[in-house]
Design a protein around this motif. Sequence first.
Motif, mmCIF file in Angstrom:
data_model
loop_
_atom_site.group_PDB
_atom_site.id
_atom_site.type_symbol
_atom_site.label_atom_id
_atom_site.label_comp_id
_atom_site.label_asym_id
_atom_site.label_seq_id
_atom_site.Cartn_x
_atom_site.Cartn_y
_atom_site.Cartn_z
ATOM 1 N N VAL A 167 1.335 9.559 12.038
ATOM 2 C CA VAL A 167 0.587 8.595 11.221
ATOM 3 C C VAL A 167 1.165 7.193 11.430
ATOM 4 C CG1 VAL A 167 0.080 7.867 8.848
ATOM 5 C CG2 VAL A 167 -0.140 10.276 9.490
ATOM 6 N N GLN A 168 2.477 7.099 11.400
ATOM 7 C CA GLN A 168 3.115 5.796 11.620
ATOM 8 C C GLN A 168 2.722 5.239 12.995
ATOM 9 O OE1 GLN A 168 4.345 4.976 8.384
ATOM 10 N NE2 GLN A 168 6.211 4.271 9.350
ATOM 11 N N ILE B 187 3.396 -7.519 8.398
ATOM 12 C CA ILE B 187 3.957 -6.270 7.855
ATOM 13 C C ILE B 187 2.833 -5.244 7.761
ATOM 14 C CG2 ILE B 187 5.017 -5.157 5.853
ATOM 15 C CD1 ILE B 187 6.529 -7.708 5.287
ATOM 16 N N LEU B 188 3.008 -4.134 8.470
ATOM 17 C CA LEU B 188 1.977 -3.091 8.502
ATOM 18 C C LEU B 188 2.197 -2.117 7.347
ATOM 19 C CD1 LEU B 188 2.104 -2.318 12.330
ATOM 20 C CD2 LEU B 188 0.831 -4.104 11.136
ATOM 21 N N PRO B 189 1.129 -1.660 6.732
ATOM 22 C CA PRO B 189 1.275 -0.809 5.544
ATOM 23 C C PRO B 189 1.710 0.618 5.878
ATOM 24 C CG PRO B 189 -1.026 -0.956 6.158
ATOM 25 C CD PRO B 189 -0.285 -1.861 7.114
ATOM 26 N N SER B 190 2.275 1.261 4.894
ATOM 27 C CA SER B 190 2.577 2.688 5.011
ATOM 28 C C SER B 190 2.792 3.245 3.611
ATOM 29 C CB SER B 190 3.832 2.908 5.854
ATOM 30 O OG SER B 190 4.095 4.284 5.996
ATOM 31 N N SER B 191 2.474 4.526 3.468
ATOM 32 C CA SER B 191 2.640 5.177 2.167
ATOM 33 C C SER B 191 4.065 5.697 2.006
ATOM 34 C CB SER B 191 1.681 6.359 2.041
ATOM 35 O OG SER B 191 0.357 5.942 2.249
ATOM 36 N N ILE B 192 4.451 5.894 0.754
ATOM 37 C CA ILE B 192 5.769 6.471 0.468
ATOM 38 C C ILE B 192 5.804 7.908 0.981
ATOM 39 C CG2 ILE B 192 7.373 7.152 -1.361
ATOM 40 C CD1 ILE B 192 5.975 5.011 -3.103
ATOM 41 N N ILE B 193 6.932 8.261 1.595
ATOM 42 C CA ILE B 193 7.080 9.630 2.086
ATOM 43 C C ILE B 193 8.347 10.241 1.479
ATOM 44 C CG2 ILE B 193 8.350 8.893 4.161
ATOM 45 C CD1 ILE B 193 5.773 11.708 4.179
ATOM 46 N N ASN B 194 8.240 11.510 1.112
ATOM 47 C CA ASN B 194 9.403 12.182 0.523
ATOM 48 C C ASN B 194 10.069 13.167 1.465
ATOM 49 O OD1 ASN B 194 9.528 11.053 -2.155
ATOM 50 N ND2 ASN B 194 7.560 12.056 -2.501
ATOM 51 N N LYS B 195 9.387 13.496 2.548
ATOM 52 C CA LYS B 195 9.954 14.432 3.524
ATOM 53 C C LYS B 195 9.444 14.018 4.906
ATOM 54 C CE LYS B 195 11.818 18.452 4.824
ATOM 55 N NZ LYS B 195 13.262 18.716 4.714
ATOM 56 N N LEU C 281 0.849 -1.207 0.000
ATOM 57 C CA LEU C 281 0.000 0.000 0.000
ATOM 58 C C LEU C 281 0.882 1.253 0.000
ATOM 59 C CD1 LEU C 281 -2.668 -1.403 2.386
ATOM 60 C CD2 LEU C 281 -3.266 -0.085 0.348
ATOM 61 N N TYR C 282 1.838 1.259 -0.861
ATOM 62 C CA TYR C 282 2.781 2.376 -0.921
ATOM 63 C C TYR C 282 2.138 3.627 -1.507
ATOM 64 C CZ TYR C 282 6.071 -1.432 -0.248
ATOM 65 O OH TYR C 282 6.724 -2.520 0.248
ATOM 66 N N ALA C 283 1.210 3.420 -2.412
ATOM 67 C CA ALA C 283 0.525 4.560 -3.040
ATOM 68 C C ALA C 283 -0.908 4.118 -3.345
ATOM 69 C CB ALA C 283 1.249 4.967 -4.313
ATOM 70 N N LEU D 213 5.770 -5.652 11.928
ATOM 71 C CA LEU D 213 6.854 -4.896 11.285
ATOM 72 C C LEU D 213 6.209 -3.729 10.549
ATOM 73 C CD1 LEU D 213 8.902 -7.824 9.625
ATOM 74 C CD2 LEU D 213 9.259 -6.804 11.870
ATOM 75 N N LEU D 214 6.516 -2.527 10.971
ATOM 76 C CA LEU D 214 5.910 -1.346 10.353
ATOM 77 C C LEU D 214 6.738 -0.914 9.133
ATOM 78 C CD1 LEU D 214 3.835 0.934 10.337
ATOM 79 C CD2 LEU D 214 5.181 2.106 12.073
#
Lengths: 282, 396
Positions: free
Chosen positions: B125-126, B109-117, B60-62, B143-144
């Motif tokens: 959020v994390q 493995i817990l989902p997270s979106s791509i972050i640029n900053k 679920l990166y994007a 695992l986050l």
Amino acid sequence: MRDFEELKATLSDLQQLARGGQKVVYSATHPAYGSVVIKLFFKTDARSQREIDISTETDFDCVPQIYETGHVTYVGSDTLYVIEQRVDGEELRKRLLRGEGFSLKEAVDFLEQGLAFIKQLEVKNIVHRDIKPENIIVSADGKVNFLDFGIARILGVPSLTKTEALMGPHTPGYAAPEQFNNLKSDIDSRADLFSIGVVTYECLSGKNPFSEGAVSHLDILQRTETITPVTFQIHGDTQQQFMGLLSSLMGKFPSRRPKNATQALNWLTAAKPTLQYEEAKL
Amino acid sequence: MKFYLQMGHGMQAMCKDLSAAWGEATVILSPQNIHPTNKLKPFADSMRKVGGSVLFDPQLYAPRIYQKNLQTHDYWPQSDFTSIEMGDCSDLLIKLANINSTIGSEAFILPSSIINKIDERWGKVQRAIADQARAAASGQRTLLTIALGKDVLSEDTQVESIIQSAENWDVDGVYIVCEHPERYYLVDKPLWVANLLSLVAGIKRQGKEVVVGYANHQMLPLALAKCDAIAAGNFLNVRWFQPEHFKTTESDDPSRRTTWFYCPQALSEFKVTYLDVAHRAGILGRLATPTQMANEYSSVLFGGAMPSSTNYKEGDSFKHYLHCLRIQCEMASKPTYTETLNSQFAQLETAAQILTGLHDERIKGQDRDFGEICDVNEAAIQIFDKEYGFPMAQEW
């Protein structure tokens, strides 16, 4: 309310030691307490009160004991005063100004006492935030005493520094980057570990790694954020374990330092067998 | 340091083959490559039959981006992406927990979106995801995901922000995936590599498990940071994290495919046509796989025949690479920090010497040649040692 002159009349050998924006400090001999320091706070603000509270509510063995607090009229104003134990010894800054550094053994003893103090602070959730040579008294027998909780922070209680403040209270050259950058969530005892590392390094090398050659306050802060103090060979530090520990304490980021004072003390204990004191000098 | 298989296109049979050959293998399942959801369990079961185990990367990166295969999964959000991206995702986490339970994954493995900053909001959020997952995970290790855009690892201040933020996450570990700067497979920026080492070390020092996904052999120095595992796969799009990989269903164009050979002692890959050059020059033996990594997939190349005339195929190339990298990962971790450090420098020095000799004969790995990257990794390790060496040595 007593006038300060009345208080003075009970004292002998009264001498002004220092005067700043927040307070004036005297030394004197008190008929009951003996050799004392008297602090008069011009404003009883939250920070002054916190300093007094920390000193009265804790019993650190390397912090002067507070004998008495109260209010007097001083220069026509209601003024908070504190009478505290005067520690025999010399301010570390004076020794440094004479160019007298530490031997390896003195540095190890100093650091060990400093880390033990920070360990005590951790138990009380206190971060001193102002460990520097001016706030350290070393007695003739080598006992190290720490002064001035004026900008100390108690973790878990409301901060006295505005979150939006550009910088947190600090002394340049000794404060960790997360402290002067006012990154409150990052501040814990590792900020004190940074400072004790810098002071020890300065006592060994004779130079503050961040202030030396800096042209301004901001320059010092920038250097603290960017440069890595030069590691040098200390005679007797056979495997560079002591210098390694100092470098780790002065890590630019908290994550690069020991996790707490207990871990730092353990690392110091582990380094000791590698140290040879016989010819210990720079 | 362990080695995991990062599932990519056409890897299902390969994963089973490798697990059977190794006696074990942990595969990070890719829902993009196994779909719909009900196909995950049969594959997980078949992996276990050959000694393997699985993890499930929800990818679920994007989530806003349309991806044909991912859309087919039951857990994939159809709307309200904002809530999910802001960490309000308890329903999603329950669905993912059910999948993990069904397939018997080793950890959640817990989902997270791509972050640029990196900023405070991202940390919150994390943390919210971690907090909600704790209830959904039913005791399973969590695992986050930390999914980093290309610029994040360029700045050590951002790395430190991640580390400080991670102190507040109630998880057992993290799963790090990071886009490479300037779209290079092998990263040519020492500070980027050093910062990745710092990130892993900083989180490891918190007592958390760290798995780095979408990795390759350039990440072998992560053993110095006590990284628990790296994961790699067959094609390059599973050896470095490419966000666009989750926006398109296009697989590699077969017409542009080339069969490569990984020379582990040179940390470089060479096209088989360059092995022919080495054969002609009489120096093919320099490229031969060392005994401890010798395997059935590539041995045919060194039987005396012209390499391109052998039956060495793309699948053999992938299996050979993964086999060698697995052993290199195992060998990368030593009993002490200093031994691990020396081993890393020795490996790079050896690779540089071998490559110098090969380059003299005009045998080069082109964009998979480690020649310049030896210096990059050496510099990165030097920086890391200066900044983290003492605590790592003490805590080893």
